[in-house]
Motif scaffolding. Structure first.
Motif, PDB file in Angstrom:
ATOM      1  N   ALA A  12       0.835  -1.208   0.000  1.00 49.99           N
ATOM      2  CA  ALA A  12       0.000   0.000   0.000  1.00 49.99           C
ATOM      3  C   ALA A  12       0.866   1.252   0.000  1.00 49.99           C
ATOM      4  N   LEU A  13       1.949   1.243   0.778  1.00 46.41           N
ATOM      5  CA  LEU A  13       2.858   2.397   0.792  1.00 46.41           C
ATOM      6  C   LEU A  13       3.545   2.562  -0.563  1.00 46.41           C
ATOM      7  N   ALA A  14       3.946   1.459  -1.172  1.00 49.30           N
ATOM      8  CA  ALA A  14       4.678   1.496  -2.439  1.00 49.30           C
ATOM      9  C   ALA A  14       3.814   1.970  -3.593  1.00 49.30           C
ATOM     10  N   ASN A  15       2.509   1.845  -3.431  1.00 52.13           N
ATOM     11  CA  ASN A  15       1.582   2.235  -4.487  1.00 52.13           C
ATOM     12  C   ASN A  15       1.721   3.707  -4.855  1.00 52.13           C
ATOM     13  N   THR A  16       2.106   4.536  -3.903  1.00 54.58           N
ATOM     14  CA  THR A  16       2.147   5.980  -4.137  1.00 54.58           C
ATOM     15  C   THR A  16       3.534   6.508  -4.511  1.00 54.58           C
ATOM     16  N   ILE A  17       4.567   5.657  -4.442  1.00 54.10           N
ATOM     17  CA  ILE A  17       5.909   6.161  -4.749  1.00 54.10           C
ATOM     18  C   ILE A  17       6.301   5.846  -6.189  1.00 54.10           C
ATOM     19  N   ASP A  18       7.181   6.662  -6.730  1.00 52.99           N
ATOM     20  CA  ASP A  18       7.680   6.475  -8.088  1.00 52.99           C
ATOM     21  C   ASP A  18       9.013   5.729  -8.041  1.00 52.99           C
ATOM     22  N   PRO A  19       9.352   5.018  -9.127  1.00 53.07           N
ATOM     23  CA  PRO A  19      10.662   4.356  -9.166  1.00 53.07           C
ATOM     24  C   PRO A  19      11.782   5.393  -9.114  1.00 53.07           C
ATOM     25  N   ILE A  20      12.813   5.137  -8.304  1.00 52.03           N
ATOM     26  CA  ILE A  20      13.929   6.080  -8.224  1.00 52.03           C
ATOM     27  C   ILE A  20      15.188   5.526  -8.875  1.00 52.03           C
ATOM     28  N   PHE A  21      15.155   4.245  -9.278  1.00 50.20           N
ATOM     29  CA  PHE A  21      16.292   3.638  -9.974  1.00 50.20           C
ATOM     30  C   PHE A  21      15.794   2.880 -11.187  1.00 50.20           C
ATOM     31  N   GLN A  22      16.720   2.727 -12.154  1.00 51.63           N
ATOM     32  CA  GLN A  22      16.418   1.947 -13.348  1.00 51.63           C
ATOM     33  C   GLN A  22      17.556   0.968 -13.595  1.00 51.63           C
ATOM     34  N   ILE A  23      17.197  -0.236 -14.007  1.00 55.99           N
ATOM     35  CA  ILE A  23      18.193  -1.231 -14.393  1.00 55.99           C
ATOM     36  C   ILE A  23      18.110  -1.361 -15.906  1.00 55.99           C
ATOM     37  N   GLY A  24      19.210  -1.072 -16.573  1.00 57.19           N
ATOM     38  CA  GLY A  24      19.232  -1.109 -18.032  1.00 57.19           C
ATOM     39  C   GLY A  24      20.125  -2.217 -18.556  1.00 57.19           C
ATOM     40  N   LYS A  25      20.754  -1.957 -19.709  1.00 57.32           N
ATOM     41  CA  LYS A  25      21.559  -2.989 -20.368  1.00 57.32           C
ATOM     42  C   LYS A  25      22.825  -3.351 -19.591  1.00 57.32           C
ATOM     43  N   ASN A  26      23.288  -2.467 -18.703  1.00 54.88           N
ATOM     44  CA  ASN A  26      24.474  -2.771 -17.901  1.00 54.88           C
ATOM     45  C   ASN A  26      24.171  -3.723 -16.758  1.00 54.88           C
ATOM     46  N   GLY A  27      22.900  -3.931 -16.466  1.00 52.65           N
ATOM     47  CA  GLY A  27      22.517  -4.838 -15.399  1.00 52.65           C
ATOM     48  C   GLY A  27      22.771  -4.248 -14.025  1.00 52.65           C
ATOM     49  N   ILE A  28      23.068  -5.128 -13.071  1.00 47.61           N
ATOM     50  CA  ILE A  28      23.255  -4.714 -11.685  1.00 47.61           C
ATOM     51  C   ILE A  28      24.753  -4.630 -11.397  1.00 47.61           C
ATOM     52  N   THR A  29      25.229  -3.412 -11.174  1.00 46.13           N
ATOM     53  CA  THR A  29      26.658  -3.192 -10.925  1.00 46.13           C
ATOM     54  C   THR A  29      26.878  -2.871  -9.444  1.00 46.13           C
ATOM     55  N   GLU A  30      28.138  -2.857  -9.037  1.00 45.09           N
ATOM     56  CA  GLU A  30      28.477  -2.525  -7.648  1.00 45.09           C
ATOM     57  C   GLU A  30      28.032  -1.106  -7.293  1.00 45.09           C
ATOM     58  N   SER A  31      28.231  -0.164  -8.210  1.00 48.04           N
ATOM     59  CA  SER A  31      27.834   1.222  -7.922  1.00 48.04           C
ATOM     60  C   SER A  31      26.314   1.343  -7.802  1.00 48.04           C
ATOM     61  N   PHE A  32      25.586   0.588  -8.619  1.00 45.27           N
ATOM     62  CA  PHE A  32      24.123   0.573  -8.532  1.00 45.27           C
ATOM     63  C   PHE A  32      23.703   0.040  -7.163  1.00 45.27           C
ATOM     64  N   LEU A  33      24.302  -1.059  -6.732  1.00 49.15           N
ATOM     65  CA  LEU A  33      23.967  -1.642  -5.428  1.00 49.15           C
ATOM     66  C   LEU A  33      24.282  -0.685  -4.286  1.00 49.15           C
ATOM     67  N   LYS A  34      25.392   0.049  -4.413  1.00 51.21           N
ATOM     68  CA  LYS A  34      25.772   1.015  -3.375  1.00 51.21           C
ATOM     69  C   LYS A  34      24.717   2.124  -3.274  1.00 51.21           C
ATOM     70  N   GLN A  35      24.246   2.604  -4.427  1.00 52.96           N
ATOM     71  CA  GLN A  35      23.227   3.661  -4.432  1.00 52.96           C
ATOM     72  C   GLN A  35      21.909   3.165  -3.836  1.00 52.96           C
ATOM     73  N   VAL A  36      21.510   1.942  -4.195  1.00 56.00           N
ATOM     74  CA  VAL A  36      20.268   1.377  -3.661  1.00 56.00           C
ATOM     75  C   VAL A  36      20.403   1.160  -2.158  1.00 56.00           C
ATOM     76  N   ASP A  37      21.580   0.718  -1.724  1.00 57.52           N
ATOM     77  CA  ASP A  37      21.843   0.514  -0.297  1.00 57.52           C
ATOM     78  C   ASP A  37      21.655   1.821   0.477  1.00 57.52           C
ATOM     79  N   GLU A  38      22.206   2.909  -0.044  1.00 55.16           N
ATOM     80  CA  GLU A  38      22.070   4.217   0.596  1.00 55.16           C
ATOM     81  C   GLU A  38      20.610   4.686   0.594  1.00 55.16           C
ATOM     82  N   ALA A  39      19.903   4.434  -0.511  1.00 54.38           N
ATOM     83  CA  ALA A  39      18.490   4.831  -0.592  1.00 54.38           C
ATOM     84  C   ALA A  39      17.645   4.030   0.398  1.00 54.38           C
ATOM     85  N   LEU A  40      17.943   2.748   0.560  1.00 58.98           N
ATOM     86  CA  LEU A  40      17.211   1.930   1.530  1.00 58.98           C
ATOM     87  C   LEU A  40      17.441   2.432   2.948  1.00 58.98           C
ATOM     88  N   GLU A  41      18.655   2.848   3.242  1.00 59.44           N
ATOM     89  CA  GLU A  41      18.950   3.371   4.576  1.00 59.44           C
ATOM     90  C   GLU A  41      18.181   4.670   4.820  1.00 59.44           C
TER      91      GLU A  41
END
Length: 96
Positions: A12-41
């Protein structure tokens, strides 16, 4: 592990939020994971969009991110997925 009731609450909470990250042709990289980790915190709940040019499906990408960041999978709809992890310092979401 979160319960079904908690997962429903997070959906229900997620229903109102917009995506803040995108995964493209580069896939999941270390820098992407670091950014998501910081956003989760900072936010505790994050929605991520998997672009059409990505080699990963949304569920596959979600599994990789969840495993790497010790987070909880909330839901996957189409090419988007939502993950949750309780913040150590910025606790905002009170689960039922």
């Amino acid at each position: 592990m979160i319960s079904g009731k908690q997962r429903s609450y997070l959906k229900a909470l997620a229903n109102t939020i917009d995506p803040i990250f995108q995964i493209g042709k580069n896939g999941i990289t270390e820098s992407f994971l670091k950014q998501v980790d910081e956003a989760l915190e900072a936010r505790e709940i994050v929605k991520i969009n998997v672009l059409n040019n990505s080699s990963l499906a949304a569920k596959e990408a979600a599994d990789q991110v969840v495993d790497s960041l010790n987070a909880e999978f909330v839901q996957s709809i189409g090419n988007k997925f939502v993950i949750y992890r309780e913040s150590k310092e910025n606790k905002k979401i009170e689960l039922p």
